[in-house]
Design a protein around this motif. Structure first.
Motif, PDB file in Angstrom:
ATOM      1  N   ARG A  74       1.532  -6.424   2.796  1.00 16.75           N
ATOM      2  CA  ARG A  74       0.610  -5.405   2.288  1.00 16.75           C
ATOM      3  C   ARG A  74       1.338  -4.070   2.197  1.00 16.75           C
ATOM      4  O   ARG A  74       2.162  -3.744   3.051  1.00 16.75           O
ATOM      5  CB  ARG A  74      -0.573  -5.253   3.244  1.00 16.75           C
ATOM      6  CG  ARG A  74      -1.578  -6.302   3.049  1.00 16.75           C
ATOM      7  CD  ARG A  74      -2.849  -6.046   3.833  1.00 16.75           C
ATOM      8  NE  ARG A  74      -3.798  -7.062   3.406  1.00 16.75           N
ATOM      9  CZ  ARG A  74      -3.608  -8.368   3.651  1.00 16.75           C
ATOM     10  NH1 ARG A  74      -2.559  -8.762   4.329  1.00 16.75           N
ATOM     11  NH2 ARG A  74      -4.471  -9.240   3.207  1.00 16.75           N
ATOM     12  N   ASP A 106       0.087  -1.175   2.717  1.00 15.27           N
ATOM     13  CA  ASP A 106      -0.304  -0.233   3.773  1.00 15.27           C
ATOM     14  C   ASP A 106       0.222  -0.638   5.147  1.00 15.27           C
ATOM     15  O   ASP A 106      -0.046   0.033   6.134  1.00 15.27           O
ATOM     16  CB  ASP A 106      -1.834  -0.071   3.808  1.00 15.27           C
ATOM     17  CG  ASP A 106      -2.554  -1.377   4.133  1.00 15.27           C
ATOM     18  OD1 ASP A 106      -1.869  -2.335   4.568  1.00 15.27           O
ATOM     19  OD2 ASP A 106      -3.775  -1.446   3.970  1.00 15.27           O
ATOM     20  N   SER A 107       0.966  -1.759   5.231  1.00 11.13           N
ATOM     21  CA  SER A 107       1.452  -2.195   6.535  1.00 11.13           C
ATOM     22  C   SER A 107       2.684  -1.415   6.968  1.00 11.13           C
ATOM     23  O   SER A 107       3.073  -1.456   8.138  1.00 11.13           O
ATOM     24  CB  SER A 107       1.789  -3.684   6.497  1.00 11.13           C
ATOM     25  OG  SER A 107       2.875  -3.891   5.624  1.00 11.13           O
ATOM     26  N   ASP A 129       0.243 -11.223   8.407  1.00  7.00           N
ATOM     27  CA  ASP A 129       0.838  -9.948   8.000  1.00  7.00           C
ATOM     28  C   ASP A 129       1.778 -10.149   6.828  1.00  7.00           C
ATOM     29  O   ASP A 129       2.016  -9.229   6.055  1.00  7.00           O
ATOM     30  CB  ASP A 129       1.598  -9.345   9.174  1.00  7.00           C
ATOM     31  CG  ASP A 129       0.703  -9.161  10.374  1.00  7.00           C
ATOM     32  OD1 ASP A 129      -0.317  -8.470  10.232  1.00  7.00           O
ATOM     33  OD2 ASP A 129       1.017  -9.706  11.449  1.00  7.00           O
TER      34      ASP A 129
END
Lengths: 388, 400
Positions: free
Chosen positions: A181, A183-184, A241
């Motif tokens: 992602r 935003d990770s 994740d």
């Protein structure tokens, strides 16, 4: 009652005795008859024992070699069945193998199935597609359920050796990537220490992931599914994740995520993933046929022969093009294919560039650069041995 | 020949062997056994031939090769550098884990369900009925996928639902605070062992006393209480001596990707367990119901006449007799639950079937792997039914 039993037993006994005696007497006469029934298409070679068949068949230079495996060979089985059974990916992998809204299989791998069918039948529709998961695919091939596996399967030594498979030339040079992602805040693999990663089981990807993390001293939790669909869905739901598979697969999966703009593919390549068709070991002729069908698509691109301009080339005077198109010589016979197999492939499916551009090229949502998958003349790895 | 025949006593007539049914029976059986052996031999050599052609001769040597693939959950220590053999053991233990917990929970739920279906309470009875009818008519695989998809509705791990700072719900499972062994754990464990020994001695002594007096009595609960008391005393003593509890609560703390500390039950395991328990409990409930109905009505009436409460009637009179009917079919349900756990592959729980599949896929040794898989399920099943048969014999003895 007893009389019946005795009669039956006596009958069986006499039958067995007769069979034993009969076999001994008839042995010389039945032995030559057997090849005649198993290989009806070579009536001249049949009565003669196998060793003398090769010199006898002088008309075709490869007649002797083709007569032997053809008896129970895969090609003969496919031809008598009238359809090719092609193992493909069971989960939608747009660009490589997926079913469109009209219910037709489309994709890069699918087109190579079509090329094989076109070469055999002059008809690219004579295929039964057998959707297979990563776990099922090799067993399906080993057990003869499918004739050829074209399902972005990585060519490795272990599979080539221990799994009893043979790989035709690589149709797509790929490498393993990682999707996360945006935003990770993950930029490199080192940022992923302790992460949960979705991966499909039974793949080289699964093994490379473990190797790469072990080599870097990182830990991770795998979440492993038997098919790509659920793997992607789990990643999409945020249960992992990261999501790892071949880069081409990531590009393809990206289009299926609920919000593609939220995800990115890391600038890291974890492995070499040469993907290509695989066949079962044990029938060299069929292996050769699949191998040269793939080479034909490379060679056609090299000559600039496409499905559009094929007819002009059929009038060509250039000897090597005439040989390639089966206008001269008997190149196809040696591998159990008709001489014009290249023409059939190009007419129905096109050359490598056409296949690539149709499924993965600039006009598709994927717009994958050719990169390593260019001809050797353009700095890529695609190279066909000479058709002569 | 005809001259000699009168000398043979009647009843001892020489029957030729091909007319003697006893001999014929033996011959026919030998022929049949030979046919079967030839058939098996033919299939076997055919298989070996095919495998030889495909360069896939079966061998077990792969078992000592590093597996190379990761397994998400494991009861024992495992990492990808360990062998295929060890990975297989991990798979077996994962299956046993879900089977044992599942069997215990399904039995409890099934018992409640079976009794509820016979309850005098209209609402309870019909709720149980609806539950049974819905659950047993939906395929288990569908239910497993349903429970697994349900876990997707929970928030991402970074936004977990926080229950009192001790339990966190997220879409990867449940993370809970969990006891953690401290430095003095070993010291305290000696107290625990001591408690168990004292409790055991107490139990044996009491039982001997009861037998001598030929009177029934209850010893087990007191033995438990004594053991627990000693353990608790030791707990306090170790704390007073060192000022640190021997067991402390590990509270999970959210790290970058995962919770650190506590214990996490993954969503795969939870979904598999819930699915198996809810599904199997229905069948167990029906078995319990049939067992209770099989106990004659007079027993209940007699128990009531003695002044036993409904609870006591059920516990002391009905259920012990119903057990004789319940246990044999219950065994098959336990076996079903164990075997059904192989559906775990659909929801990413690394059970035996999943691990075996992966090993097969990587090594290509289909025949040895399938043999090992069959042997494993067979031994787990046989052990289960062995235990249940032993239990069955025991409760039948009680009946007299």
């Amino acid at each position: 009652m007893r009389k019946h039993i005795i009669l039956v037993l006596a009958g069986i006994l006499s039958f067995v005795l007769a069979a034993c005696g009969g076999q001994a007497q008839q042995a010389p006469t039945t032995a030559p008859a057997q090849p005649a029934t198993t290989a009806p298409e070579q009536p001249t070679a049949a009565p003669a024992p196998a060793p003398t068949a090769a010199p006898a068949a002088t008309s075709a230079p490869a007649g002797g070699t083709s007569a032997q495996p053809a008896a129970g060979g895969v090609i003969e089985r496919i031809l008598s069945r009238g359809r090719l059974i092609c193992g493909v990916n069971n989960n939608p992998l747009p660009g490589f193998a997926s079913v469109d809204s009209a219910g037709v299989y489309r994709g890069f791998d699918i087109d190579f199935c079509r090329a094989v069918a076109a070469a055999l039948f002059d008809d690219p529709t004579k295929i039964d597609f057998r959707p297979l998961s990563a776990q099922e695919r090799f067993t399906a091939l080993q057990s003869g359920e499918i004739d050829v596996l074209i399902r972005n399967s990585t060519w490795t030594l272990g599979r080539d050796g221990a799994l009893g498979l043979d790989w035709a030339p690589t149709t797509f040079y790929d490498g393993q990537g990682m999707m996360v992602r945006k935003d990770s805040g993950i930029e490199t693999l080192e940022d992923m220490n302790g992460a949960t990663i979705c991966v499909q089981t039974g793949t080289t990807t699964e093994l490379n992931l473990a190797d790469q993390f072990r080599a870097r001293g990182l830990t991770f939790t795998p979440v492993v599914f038997p098919d790509g669909d659920s793997t992607r869905a789990a990643y999409d739901a945020g249960q992992c994740d990261g999501f790892t598979t071949d880069k081409s697969g990531l590009v393809s999966s990206l289009t299926l995520l609920s919000n593609p703009a939220d995800h990115k593919i890391l600038e890291v390549t974890m492995s070499k993933e040469p993907l290509g068709p695989a066949v079962r070991q044990g029938d060299p002729q069929w292996f050769d046929a699949v191998r040269w069908i793939v080479f034909a698509t490379f060679q056609a691109e090299e000559y600039g022969i496409t499905s559009q301009n094929l007819d002009q080339f059929l009038n060509s005077d250039v000897p090597e093009i005439r040989r390639f198109l089966g206008l001269e010589g008997e190149l196809g016979a040696g591998i159990g294919l008709p001489n014009d197999f290249a023409v059939r492939i190009i007419r129905h499916v096109g050359n490598y560039a056409e296949i690539y551009n149709r499924n993965l090229g600039p006009d598709t949502p994927f717009n994958l650069p050719r990169g390593l998958n260019s001809l050797y003349t353009n700095g890529g790895l695609l190279y066909s041995p000479p058709f002569r | 020949m005809a001259v000699g025949s009168p000398s043979i006593p009647p009843g001892k007539v020489n029957i030729p062997f091909y007319r003697d049914t006893r001999i014929i029976a033996v011959i026919v059986q030998i022929v049949f056994a030979l046919l079967v052996a030839v058939g098996i031999w033919y299939l076997y050599s055919n298989m070996m031939n095919g495998l030889r052609q495909a360069n896939l001769l079966p061998t077990f040597s792969f078992l000592s090769v590093p597996a190379g693939f990761p397994i998400a959950e494991s009861v024992i220590e495992y990492n990808p550098s360990m062998t295929y053999g060890w990975a297989f053991v991990v798979g077996i233990l994962n299956t046993v884990r879900v089977a044992v917990i599942g069997i215990i929970l399904a039995t409890l739920l099934g018992l409640i369900l079976g009794i509820a279906r016979l309850s005098d309470n209209w609402l309870l009875r019909n709720v149980a009925l609806v539950y049974v009818e819905i659950v047993r008519n939906i395929p288990l695989l569908l239910q497993l996928i349903f429970w697994f998809s349900l876990t997707r509705l929970f928030p991402r791990i970074q936004e977990s639902i926080d229950i009192g700072g001790l339990i966190f719900l997220h879409n990867r499972g449940v993370t809970m605070a969990w006891p953690q062994a401290g430095n003095d754990f070993d010291t305290w464990m000696q107290w625990v062992y001591g408690g168990i020994v004292v409790g055991g001695i107490f139990y044996v002594v009491r039982r001997i006393q009861f037998i001598r007096r030929d009177r029934p009595g209850v010893a087990l609960p007191y033995a438990f209480l004594i053991a627990l008391g000693i353990a608790f005393l030791g707990f306090l003593v170790t704390y007073l001596m060192n000022g640190v509890w021997p067991v402390s609560l590990s509270v999970p703390v959210l790290q970058r990707f995962n919770f650190e500390g506590g214990i996490t039950v993954t969503n795969s395991f939870a979904a598999l367990l819930i699915g198996l328990v809810i599904y199997t409990a229905v069948f167990i409930g029906e078995i319990v119901r049939s067992g209770i109905l099989a106990v004659s009505k007079g027993q209940r009436e007699a128990a009531r006449a003695l002044g036993l409460t409904p609870g006591q009637t059920m516990r002391l009179v009905i259920l012990p007799q119903a057990l004789r009917v319940i246990v044999p079919p219950l065994t098959s349900q336990y076996l079903n639950l164990t075997k059904n756990s192989s559906l775990a592959i659909a929801i990413a729980y690394p059970d035996l079937f999943y691990v075996a599949n992966t090993i097969n896929n990587q090594t290509g040794q289909a025949i040895p792997v399938i043999l090992m898989l069959m042997a494993s399920y067979l031994s787990v099943s046989l052990l289960t039914s062995l235990f249940m048969n032993w239990y069955n014999r025991r409760i039948q003895l009680v009946e007299r």
